[in-house]
Design an enzyme around this catalytic site. Structure first.
Site, PDB file in Angstrom:
ATOM      1  N   ASP A 155      60.720  66.820  49.029  1.00  0.00           N
ATOM      2  CA  ASP A 155      61.128  65.426  49.944  1.00  0.00           C
ATOM      3  C   ASP A 155      60.250  64.439  50.026  1.00  0.00           C
ATOM      4  O   ASP A 155      59.893  63.736  48.870  1.00  0.00           O
ATOM      5  CB  ASP A 155      61.592  66.102  51.073  1.00  0.00           C
ATOM      6  CG  ASP A 155      62.514  65.120  51.911  1.00  0.00           C
ATOM      7  OD1 ASP A 155      62.727  64.221  51.458  1.00  0.00           O
ATOM      8  OD2 ASP A 155      63.145  65.571  52.862  1.00  0.00           O
ATOM      9  N   HIS A 182      69.033  69.443  53.504  1.00  0.00           N
ATOM     10  CA  HIS A 182      68.640  69.824  54.842  1.00  0.00           C
ATOM     11  C   HIS A 182      69.706  70.570  55.712  1.00  0.00           C
ATOM     12  O   HIS A 182      69.477  71.837  55.814  1.00  0.00           O
ATOM     13  CB  HIS A 182      68.144  68.518  55.648  1.00  0.00           C
ATOM     14  CG  HIS A 182      67.291  67.590  55.200  1.00  0.00           C
ATOM     15  ND1 HIS A 182      66.076  68.055  54.891  1.00  0.00           N
ATOM     16  CD2 HIS A 182      67.412  66.328  54.708  1.00  0.00           C
ATOM     17  CE1 HIS A 182      65.329  66.918  54.173  1.00  0.00           C
ATOM     18  NE2 HIS A 182      66.159  65.890  54.197  1.00  0.00           N
TER      19      HIS A 182
HETATM   20 ZN    ZN Z   1      65.278  63.277  51.295  1.00  0.00          ZN
END
Ligand code: ZN
Length: 442
Positions: A313, A262
């Protein structure tokens, strides 16, 4: 055996009439500019498969189940509470069933390897299974069922917040001490997977634990969630006076073995420092959009020579091309411009594809390539579709990323796993998934 492609993306660029001779798991020889031989399988445009840097396979079963507004304002943190309730019922058998569906869908979308950020270690009461690797074995079995190349990233998780805060009851299935984690790593060694390591986040590990854990993995990849949410940045500032990425780069020797997942909320100087560290940033645009995380400053980071890859994810939607498309569109919407993640006169689809492909070392293996000696991880597009009609070269990658050109076949390690867009084991995997999901949601 030999495959013949109408055109193929080789290391030197796109070439027409390409014959690829396979030997076991690898590509033996490549010849281009020749017609197929009578026994060759004939296919449309081909390119090498992509690595999926970041997956939590079990979350595939929550896809579409958290899109109802709650009483207050919904956020990442309310989503996480829903996720904790869901995983209370998962066992190795249901994890196997869910992961197999997720991995089959990854292959269908053009991912040929996956980094599984695996933190669901213990039984629903939080006690270790008799075999501490029981849940990891379920993941490895799912990878074997589907044929995807697995990099297993066992997660070290010990605290609920910065400063060593005690874990919450919802986190009981994730927890390890450095000593119990050593036993887990031992138990994982026999699995058919590349092994890395994953301190969950700076919230979940203390500085001492982070040093102890990273010392256990002197070679493999190291992945960490970082700066995904503004609240995490504020908590880190309150704890240390530094922002998460700033703290990590100041206190830990981060290098090309690291993958920062991220890294959404960063300053200009943090962004430049990540680029200089040679770490990869693992971006998960669909999940980041779904969870309302924010946008990574990708265009500035690439201009500074930064390395990025993509991950699915939460697996709310599994689609490699859609991840790349949303990555670019996020930048277009922010900067009110077009074709931002590429260079002048270069295809954006091709640029996004190459960045994602070149991130494979973050999973501990070289980038897939249509080249002699490489593992035969190959993706083809359908020949008979409007999105690829009369197109060649990089325009095919643009059509795949932006115009929904459909995948036809996928090979992983020399074995064809997907034909006409469908994984060969999909009917059995879907049936098992449906059976387990009913039990989980009842
Ligand atoms: Zn994650």
């Amino acid at each position: 055996m030999a495959l013949w492609f109408q055109q193929a993306l080789l290391p030197e660029g796109w070439r027409p009439d390409v014959r690829v001779i396979l030997k076991g798991r690898s590509i033996d020889r490549i010849v281009h500019g020749i017609p197929p031989e009578p026994d060759d399988e004939r296919h449309g445009p081909a390119f090498a498969g992509l690595p999926n840097l970041h997956s939590h396979a079990f979350q595939r079963a929550m896809s579409g189940l958290t899109e109802i507004a709650g009483q207050g304002s919904d956020s990442f943190w309310t989503w996480r509470e829903a996720m904790y309730r869901f995983l209370d019922r998962l066992n190795p058998e249901s994890l196997h069933a869910i992961a197999a569906l997720a991995y089959a869908e990854m292959l269908e979308s053009g991912f040929t390897s996956v980094g599984e950020f695996h933190y669901l270690h213990h039984d629903p009461a939080g006690a270790p299974y008799a075999n501490p690797a029981a849940m990891a074995e379920a993941i490895a079995e799912a990878a074997k069922d589907t044929g995807i190349a697995l990099t297993l990233l066992p997660v070290f998780y010990a605290h609920s917040d910065f400063g060593g805060a005690p874990p919450t009851p919802g986190q009981r299935r994730f927890l390890h001490t450095p000593d119990s984690f050593v036993h887990l790593l031992e138990a994982l060694k026999p699995l058919d997977a590349t092994l890395g390591i994953a301190p969950h986040s700076l919230r979940a590990v203390t500085p001492d634990e982070l040093a102890a854990i990273t010392a256990l993995a002197p070679k493999g990849p190291i992945h960490i969630h970082i700066a995904e949410q503004q609240a995490e940045v504020e908590a880190c500032l309150a704890w240390s006076g530094q922002r998460p990425v700033e703290w990590l780069l100041d206190h830990v020797p981060v290098d090309q073995r690291w993958c920062l997942i991220h890294a959404t909320h960063i300053t200009d100087s943090e962004r430049r420092a990540i680029a200089n560290s040679r770490a990869t940033v693992g971006l998960c645009p669909i999940t980041e959009a779904n969870l309302g995380d924010g946008l990574f400053p990708a265009s500035a980071f690439l201009a500074e020579g930064g390395r990025i890859g993509i991950g699915s994810d939460s697996n709310v939607e599994i689609d490699a091309a859609a991840e790349l498309r949303l990555l670019e569109y996020g930048q277009r919407l922010t900067h009110q411009g077009r074709n931002l993640l590429t260079s002048p006169n270069q295809s954006t689809g091709a640029s996004l594809y190459h960045h994602a492909r070149n991130a494979a070392p973050a999973l501990g293996h070289p980038p897939a390539a249509l080249a002699p000696g490489a593992r035969a991880d190959i993706v083809t597009l359908r020949r008979d579709q409007p999105a690829t009609a009369a197109r060649s070269g990089d325009a095919l990658l643009d059509s795949w990323v932006f115009a929904r050109a459909q995948i036809d076949s996928v090979w992983c390690a020399g074995v064809r796993r997907v034909t006409a867009g469908h994984h060969h084991a999909r009917p059995a995997i879907e049936a098992r998934y449906a059976q387990h999901l009913k039990a989980l949601l009842d």
